[in-house]
Design an enzyme around this catalytic site. Structure first.
Site, PDB file in Angstrom:
ATOM      1  N   THR A 157     -30.151   6.139   9.139  1.00  0.00           N
ATOM      2  CA  THR A 157     -30.909   7.201   8.489  1.00  0.00           C
ATOM      3  C   THR A 157     -31.888   6.506   7.558  1.00  0.00           C
ATOM      4  OG1 THR A 157     -29.397   7.455   6.603  1.00  0.00           O
ATOM      5  CG2 THR A 157     -28.938   8.786   8.561  1.00  0.00           C
ATOM      6  N   HIS A 158     -33.090   7.038   7.455  1.00  0.00           N
ATOM      7  CA  HIS A 158     -34.152   6.405   6.653  1.00  0.00           C
ATOM      8  C   HIS A 158     -34.435   4.973   7.126  1.00  0.00           C
ATOM      9  CE1 HIS A 158     -33.739   9.777   3.823  1.00  0.00           C
ATOM     10  NE2 HIS A 158     -32.434   9.594   3.929  1.00  0.00           N
ATOM     11  N   SER A 279     -49.216 -12.568  25.745  1.00  0.00           N
ATOM     12  CA  SER A 279     -50.406 -12.729  24.912  1.00  0.00           C
ATOM     13  C   SER A 279     -51.350 -13.731  25.559  1.00  0.00           C
ATOM     14  CB  SER A 279     -50.001 -13.223  23.516  1.00  0.00           C
ATOM     15  OG  SER A 279     -51.130 -13.706  22.810  1.00  0.00           O
ATOM     16  N   LYS A 285     -45.078 -14.885  23.456  1.00  0.00           N
ATOM     17  CA  LYS A 285     -44.991 -13.444  23.234  1.00  0.00           C
ATOM     18  C   LYS A 285     -44.474 -12.675  24.447  1.00  0.00           C
ATOM     19  CE  LYS A 285     -46.081 -11.386  20.163  1.00  0.00           C
ATOM     20  NZ  LYS A 285     -47.420 -10.852  19.845  1.00  0.00           N
ATOM     21  N   ASN A 287     -44.481  -8.585  24.839  1.00  0.00           N
ATOM     22  CA  ASN A 287     -44.890  -7.395  24.104  1.00  0.00           C
ATOM     23  C   ASN A 287     -44.442  -6.100  24.789  1.00  0.00           C
ATOM     24  OD1 ASN A 287     -46.293  -9.030  22.265  1.00  0.00           O
ATOM     25  ND2 ASN A 287     -48.108  -9.034  23.565  1.00  0.00           N
ATOM     26  N   GLU A 292     -45.623   1.088  23.476  1.00  0.00           N
ATOM     27  CA  GLU A 292     -46.736   1.282  22.541  1.00  0.00           C
ATOM     28  C   GLU A 292     -47.771   2.241  23.109  1.00  0.00           C
ATOM     29  OE1 GLU A 292     -46.448  -3.129  20.432  1.00  0.00           O
ATOM     30  OE2 GLU A 292     -47.945  -2.769  21.990  1.00  0.00           O
TER      31      GLU A 292
END
Length: 472
Positions: A157-158, A279, A285, A287, A292
């Site tokens: 939570t949070h 990348s 990388k 990704n 996204e």
């Protein structure tokens, strides 16, 4: 194909080329060709049955339209911007093919009710295709849940560690969201399952048409009872965009978690190489581009909903050209939703879950504190007092750079005489999860039952889908 405008009789000069380009919708509404042709064939059948046109003309119309359909599907049809939209492109081609019989097809209808019919039919077809994809993604989530009924992970939570749960519990949360999305999609179908053709431009027709015959042939369960409403209603498009926005919001939330979980900082999952990118500069990388992009495209779908609401909010009845703006955003939202569901299903199923890293996380935090408070409650202490006692235990452990399980029994007894040596068992994360047997809780037996209930729900959804497919 003649490019003379079919409405040009009262005009004395040609339309400015810029006006043609600005006014035209053919670049995007040509995807309605199948519905436009099918609706026109049903309209011709009705006109012939009530005696408005001859059976010979109806047969010529049907034959000509089917030839045009084959040309479009073969990529041999020449769409013209000068003819503005899919309706006039097809009608002009039909008239070129069969002469006056083609010119009789538009009797007792307007482009206003014609486009409404096309959109209703197109919506129904797309709803069934999206239902298929939604069910497939639901099944993927159930598969992952069933594989990970006992895979411990932190619940947040949070975005702070809160209590131990399981990966199954997390996947089932998204499954339940999608179940609600399916229910909403059924509502979209209901809103689209109303037949508008025969409403004309605004006030119906003086000719003796039979709208219910057309509705029956095209598998509509209802017919609009008001001609003005029929040509101006776009509620069903808004309902779809509302559904799409909620669905994309759910996928976006999952996307955010996939991005977090696949990061080095979390390390809870590893995306399959087929669903990640690298990348151009940094060789190491990997990704989460798909997540996204889904997260980013969610805002785009929201935008289409807001745009159409804004377009509609000030329109007087009945049809206005502004309503042409209902299509581009609608079509784009459909494409976005379908692609997102399809790619997410495959990505989820191929994702590797790092059980060890997740287990390590829940064994090295204070997310078992609530269970320690519940321990005192079971011993008779009021919860608020138990909360305060455990809060002091947490503060002491943090100050001494220890976990709750590393404090001694003597230290606990100093805080409350109710603590006994069995407290260590209640602090184990696997026991914390197993003890949460309240309905909806993360105990493995709970989630095993929820998986089975989920499978039953999906089977019911499949039955619904099969019935709807018979009505498109």
């Amino acid at each position: 194909m003649s490019k003379t405008k079919l409405w040009g009789g009262r005009f004395s000069k040609d339309t400015n080329a810029l006006v043609d380009a600005f006014n035209a919708s053919i670049d995007y509404d040509k995807r309605l060709y199948h519905e436009d042709i099918r609706g026109s064939i049903a309209h011709a059948h009705m006109l012939a049955k009530v005696g408005i046109i001859s059976q010979e003309d109806a047969a010529a119309i049907e034959k000509g339209l089917k030839e045009i359909l084959a040309e479009i599907q073969a990529g041999k049809f020449d769409f013209s911007t000068q003819l503005e939209d899919i309706h006039m492109n097809i009608e002009a081609a039909l008239t070129d093919k069969i002469g006056d019989a083609g010119a009789r097809l538009h009797t007792a209808r307007s482009r206003n009710d014609q486009v409404a019919l096309d959109m209703h039919m197109y919506m129904k077809r797309e709803v069934t295709e999206i239902m298929d994809l939604l069910i497939a993604f639901e099944e993927a989530l159930l598969t992952m849940a069933e594989k990970h009924l006992k895979t411990l992970m932190p619940g947040y939570t949070h975005l702070q560690r809160a209590q131990p749960i399981t990966f199954a519990h997390h996947m089932l949360a998204y499954f339940n969201m999608l179940r609600r999305d399916f229910r909403r999609l059924q509502g979209v179908w209901d809103g689209a399952d109303i037949m508008p053709l025969g409403a004309g431009a605004v006030a119906g027709t003086t000719l003796p048409i039979d709208r219910f015959q057309v509705a029956e042939e095209l598998h509509f369960s209802q017919v609009y009872g008001n001609s003005m409403d029929a040509v101006s209603d776009r509620d069903y498009v808004l309902e779809f965009l509302s559904f799409a926005s909620l669905l994309m919001m759910h996928l976006s939330r999952l996307s955010e978690e996939m991005c977090l979980w696949s990061s080095t900082e979390f390390g809870f999952i590893e995306l399959d190489d087929a669903f990640a990118t690298g990348s151009s500069m940094m060789p190491q990388k990997k990704n989460p581009d798909i997540s996204e992009l889904v997260r980013g495209k969610t805002g785009r779908v929201y935008g289409h909903l807001t745009a159409l609401l804004t377009t509609l909010k000030g329109l007087p009845l009945a049809y206005n050209k502004d309503l042409q703006e209902d299509k581009e955003g609608f079509f784009d939202a459909i494409d976005t939703v379908k692609f997102s569901l399809q790619v997410y299903r495959d990505m989820i199923l191929s994702t590797k879950v790092n059980k060890e890293r997740m287990a390590e996380a829940v064994h090295k935090d204070y997310s078992n504190a609530t269970d320690l408070a519940d321990y005192l409650v079971r011993k008779g202490m009021p919860f608020r007092k138990a909360h305060a006692v455990v809060g002091k235990a947490v503060a002491k452990a943090i100050a001494e750079h220890k976990l709750l399980g590393q404090l001694t029994l003597e230290e606990y007894k100093e805080m409350s005489p109710l603590f006994e040596k069995d407290l260590l068992e209640c602090l184990k994360p696997e026991n914390c999860v197993a003890a949460r047997t309240s309905y909806g809780g993360p105990a493995p037996q709970n989630n095993a039952k929820q998986v089975e209930l989920g499978k039953e729900a999906v089977e019911e959804q499949k039955k619904v889908l099969e019935e709807l497919k018979k009505r498109i």
